[in-house]
Design an enzyme around this catalytic site. Structure first.
Site, short mmCIF file in Angstrom:
data_model
loop_
_atom_site.label_atom_id
_atom_site.label_comp_id
_atom_site.label_asym_id
_atom_site.label_seq_id
_atom_site.Cartn_x
_atom_site.Cartn_y
_atom_site.Cartn_z
CB SER A 74 49.84 27.99 48.80
OG SER A 74 49.87 28.56 47.53
CB SER A 75 48.10 32.92 49.74
OG SER A 75 47.11 32.25 49.08
CD GLU A 126 41.22 36.92 48.90
OE1 GLU A 126 42.24 36.96 49.60
OE2 GLU A 126 41.15 36.31 47.82
NE ARG A 175 25.18 36.27 47.45
CZ ARG A 175 26.36 36.59 47.99
NH1 ARG A 175 26.46 37.59 48.85
NH2 ARG A 175 27.45 35.94 47.66
CE LYS A 201 45.01 52.18 41.55
NZ LYS A 201 46.25 52.14 40.77
CB THR A 235 38.56 53.41 42.71
OG1 THR A 235 38.82 52.80 43.96
CG2 THR A 235 38.37 52.34 41.66
CD1 TRP A 253 31.95 33.48 48.54
CD2 TRP A 253 34.05 33.55 49.31
NE1 TRP A 253 32.32 34.79 48.62
CE2 TRP A 253 33.60 34.87 49.07
CE3 TRP A 253 35.34 33.36 49.79
CZ2 TRP A 253 34.40 35.99 49.31
CZ3 TRP A 253 36.13 34.48 50.03
CH2 TRP A 253 35.67 35.78 49.78
CE1 TYR A 262 38.91 47.47 46.80
CE2 TYR A 262 39.20 47.40 49.17
CZ TYR A 262 38.49 47.82 48.07
OH TYR A 262 37.37 48.57 48.22
CG HIS A 301 36.63 45.06 51.78
ND1 HIS A 301 35.47 44.85 51.07
CD2 HIS A 301 37.29 46.03 51.13
CE1 HIS A 301 35.42 45.69 50.06
NE2 HIS A 301 36.51 46.42 50.08
CG HIS A 344 31.57 47.61 52.86
ND1 HIS A 344 32.57 48.37 52.31
CD2 HIS A 344 31.79 46.35 52.42
CE1 HIS A 344 33.35 47.62 51.58
NE2 HIS A 344 32.89 46.38 51.62
CG HIS A 345 31.53 42.69 53.11
ND1 HIS A 345 31.42 42.24 51.82
CD2 HIS A 345 32.71 43.36 53.17
CE1 HIS A 345 32.49 42.61 51.14
NE2 HIS A 345 33.29 43.29 51.92
CG HIS A 378 31.06 29.38 41.30
ND1 HIS A 378 31.63 29.36 40.04
CD2 HIS A 378 30.68 30.66 41.51
CE1 HIS A 378 31.58 30.57 39.52
NE2 HIS A 378 31.02 31.39 40.39
CB SER A 422 48.88 50.72 34.89
OG SER A 422 47.78 50.99 35.70
#
Lengths: 289, 529
Positions: free
Chosen positions: B173-174, B259, B454, B335, B332, B145, B261, B257, B306-307, B80, B272
């Site tokens: 690909s990315s 990733e 979790r 924004k 942030t 994941w 963003y 991390h 921080h993870h 997932h 925007s």
């Protein structure tokens, strides 16, 4: 910045990308089958699928590059197109830099933090009280022993060879700027030979490591980082040498490239310099320090 | 030679109408075709990953084990996550980029159109491998994941090698997609379209693409080390050989991390564009938006640990990463402030794109706040690996990223199809989604704070009621998305004809061309004053 109003060449439909996708698919499936099979001693179709995938990718590259070369020779490309290619190559090289960064990061983390943590305080007391931390890690916590590769001898020769090849490559580039085709061919030829020499000596070094030094891929974190870093670098040298060789053939026998239009040559040269810089970092951080 | 000349000839023939049949899609070099394929692929993956989420929620509907066995449950949480991150959110943004960026900057197509096709067509194959590994003997990936070592190395299933190689080709690909975006933006802007005149969507994507090129190779490195650790006897992540399992987490989150963003910065660009359009005002603080995006991207390289607050880092590390993480709240906040300031005294209307955009601003901000809570290292010791974390990142990813993709889809559907979508159904879609997404994720905060871990298929009975509510929210949210599918198909099939500029306050080059946008947009770049 695009200041001109000239037309940007948008190619018509192309079969090569989908061929490439099928090739990558076969490679992924083949390798994904082969790797577990090898380690569990089973035999399967993995190797064949992988080989087929590689063949498809080679077929794609030949076809795609041929197509692009023909387009370029027919003057379908503008200066703006050329910039797109150049920028694409630069960003690709940046992504390669980051790939090597992952392995250099692993090396630094292991030698600065992980290995010393294993040899101190309660970690050492509870896990492996006998373990002494040092780098290169010639004796791992579980007792695997190996020898460290010195920087003298083969690695030093290889360093000199690669640096020399960067210089000869630069002379070839200068030859193109001055439209001196003889100079390009000669220096490019020397660069290819130096690349081959490097690879040859690298294989010698690996044989020496495996047969006489007991330094193997699975000899603990020192052997891991040593072989992964030099191995991936060696792969890049192989690809780079092949690219240089193709450029040599295109220049010496087909008369391709001019002072104004030589993206493929330029990209190969950049790639070669990048591979050299990686080696210099390797030589310093893997061999000397 | 003649082949080339023929091609050139073809090229002229193809200028007006696309070729017919399946080959059009397999061989295309057209950014709109490729963008559309990306968007459809992403939607299929969204439903696939959503189906897996439904299995997870069905199992968690009641305490005890009733529907799937724990190993399969783990495979579901793993796949997932992978499908949603790499198959749904990232391709959706790449699709929007492909479709919109050339139109926004006045380019004839993407800079490298053939490579563009390649980057798309790798993806279906990559996910074919990943998803079919679920049906192999021993099952698919079951290590989450994030594939932490030693779950993926020592304890991973046989199909781990397949997982590794499918991630490799997703990464290829990315990276190619990102290189294409960067080069297009840097090299293909129409005369007069300076960097600071670009729509923010282009800016946010430029920065996102930079992040992609920087970190996808690191992911490739991480999976490669997992592969050699598992199959070739290396010990990168094994202390017995001098490595460190925690090192895996460092390498993974150095990718992971940024990733995060990668999955939210393009959202900022979409929002925007939409908020000013429906507020009929210029975006408040354009330049500050650009700088804020760049700051977020820069900081994203300095916050990965921080993870990992609970892995036993030195205190200095905990403090450094805590403060760095909190610092991200500043750009942030800029924004969110700018979006609200744009709406301030605007002549606002609330069509579906605007509803989703406002929903985004509110719900994403909630996710941002729970992120701030998680950033506090001592508090994170309590929240770590609980449903509070699940609630947090689903707020930013579902009601954040996915909502912005929905907003963008509604906003640009008239441009893509030439028809207006059904506004009433769109509003239904928004309200049902918003109600159910909160029913689904908001109670998870409480579950987490109360200590429910979790990635566990069973739970203590005191969590039963809330889990049932969450599951109901999940099923309803999932079903609601089928309504979106219906709306899109209906809009493609017909509907009120859309003018070139269906939104009164919309700005940008994409609205200067007819709807639907012609197959080839700007063959000669427009002049931007």
């Amino acid at each position: 910045m695009a200041e001109q109003h000239e037309k940007y060449y948008v190619p018509a439909q192309s079969p090569w990308p989908i061929v490439g996708s099928i090739g990558l698919f076969l490679i992924a499936v083949g390798a994904g089958t082969l790797v577990p099979d090898i380690t569990s001693g089973k035999s399967g179709y993995g190797g064949w699928i992988l080989t087929a995938g590689i063949a498809v990718i080679i077929f794609m590259m030949v076809g795609w590059f041929r197509h692009v070369i023909h387009e370029s020779m027919n003057n379908l490309y503008s200066a703006q197109m050329d910039r797109s290619f150049r920028m694409g190559m630069m960003w690709f090289i940046f992504s390669e830099v980051m790939f090597f960064m992952a392995f250099f990061g692993a090396l630094f983390y292991a030698r600065v933090l992980a290995v010393s943590w294993l040899g101190e305080g309660s970690t050492q007391e509870f896990l492996w009280p006998e373990f002494e931390s040092h780098w290169p890690l010639v004796k791992t916590p579980d007792g695997t022993e190996t020898t460290a590769m010195g920087w003298q001898g083969l690695p030093l020769y290889n360093t000199l060879i690669l640096i020399a090849s960067s210089v000869t490559c630069w002379f070839a580039e200068k030859g193109l700027e001055n439209n001196n085709r003889k100079q390009i061919s000669i220096f490019l030829g020397i660069t290819v030979l130096l690349g081959v020499c490097f690879l040859f000596l690298q294989v010698e070094e690996y044989l020496h490591a495996y047969q006489e030094m007991n330094l193997r891929l699975d000899s603990g974190i020192y052997g891991n980082t040593f072989f992964m870093l030099t191995g991936f670098h060696g792969m890049h040298v192989t690809i780079g040498t092949l690219m240089l060789f193709i450029m040599f053939v295109r220049i010496a026998f087909f008369g391709h490239f001019s002072k104004e239009k030589h993206f493929a040559f330029q990209a190969t040269a950049w790639y070669w310099h990048f591979v050299d810089v990686v080696w210099v970092c390797l030589f310093i951080f893997v061999y000397i320090l | 030679m003649s082949a080339v000349l023929d091609d050139h000839h073809d090229h002229h023939d193809h200028h007006h109408a696309p070729p017919k049949g399946i080959m059009r899609w397999l061989l295309t070099t057209n950014h709109k075709d490729i963008g559309a394929m990306y968007l459809w692929f992403s939607f299929i993956m969204f439903l696939t990953g959503g189906f897996m989420a439904m299995i997870i929620r069905a199992e968690l509907f009641q305490p005890g084990l009733q529907i799937v066995d724990p190993n399969f449950f783990n495979q579901m949480t793993t796949v997932h996550g992978l499908v949603m991150v790499f198959g749904a959110v990232m391709p959706a943004f790449t699709g929007l980029a492909n479709y919109m960026i050339p139109m926004m900057i006045g380019a004839p197509d993407m800079a490298l159109p053939r490579m563009n096709n390649w980057s798309f067509w790798i993806l279906p194959f990559a996910f074919l491998i990943l998803i079919s590994s679920l049906f192999t003997e021993g099952g698919g990936p079951n290590f989450g994941w994030t594939f932490y070592a030693p779950l993926s190395t020592t304890f991973g299933p046989d199909s781990t090698a397949m997982f590794v190689f499918s991630v490799h080709i997703m990464g290829i690909s990315s990276i190619m997609g990102a290189i294409n975006v960067v080069v297009t933006i840097m090299n293909m802007r129409a005369p007069g379209m300076s960097y600071m005149k670009m729509p923010l969507f282009c800016w946010t994507w430029l920065i996102t693409a930079f992040l992609l090129i920087a970190v996808m190779p690191v992911l490739a490195g991480a999976v490669t080390m997992v592969l050699t650790d598992k199959y070739f006897g290396t010990s990168f992540f094994d202390a017995a050989g001098g490595g460190d399992p925690v090192m895996f987490q460092h390498i993974f989150w150095f990718f992971g991390h940024p990733e995060v963003y990668i999955m939210i910065l393009p959202s900022f660009g979409v929002i925007s564009a939409i908020i000013p359009a429906f507020s009929r005002k210029k975006l408040f603080g354009y330049a500050s938006m650009v700088y804020a995006t760049a700051s977020i991207a820069g900081l994203s390289f300095l916050v990965w640990s921080h993870h990992m607050f609970t892995t036993g880092m030195p205190v200095f590390g905990e403090l450094f990463f805590m403060y760095m993480t909190m610092m991200i709240a500043v750009p942030t906040g800029v924004k969110v402030f700018n979006w609200v300031a744009t709406m301030w005294r605007g002549a606002m209307t609330f069509e579906t794109p605007m509803l989703f955009a406002i929903g985004f601003v509110i719900l994403f901000t909630i996710g941002g706040f729970s992120g701030l809570m998680l950033a506090i290292a001592p508090a994170d010791f309590q929240y770590h690996d609980t449903y509070f974390v699940v609630a947090h990142f689903h707020y930013v990813l579902v009601s954040g990223a996915i909502f912005s993709i929905m907003a963008g889809a509604y906003y640009w559907l008239p441009k893509w199809t030439g028809h207006m979508y059904d506004e009433t159904l769109g509003k239904w879609h928004f309200w049902l989604s918003t109600i159910f997404v909160n029913l689904l994720f908001f109670p998870m905060h409480f579950l987490g704070l109360a200590g429910m871990p979790r990635r566990i298929p069973d739970y203590a009975t005191q969590f039963a009621d809330v889990n049932m509510i969450v599951s109901i929210g999940g099923f309803c949210f999932g079903l609601t998305q089928l309504l979106f599918l219906y709306i899109v198909i209906k809009c493609i099939k017909g509907g009120e004809k859309a003018p070139a500029k269906p939104w009164e306050g919309a700005e940008g080059l994409e609205w200067s061309i007819p709807s639907p946008a012609p197959y080839h947009t700007f063959e000669v770049p427009p002049k931007v004053s």
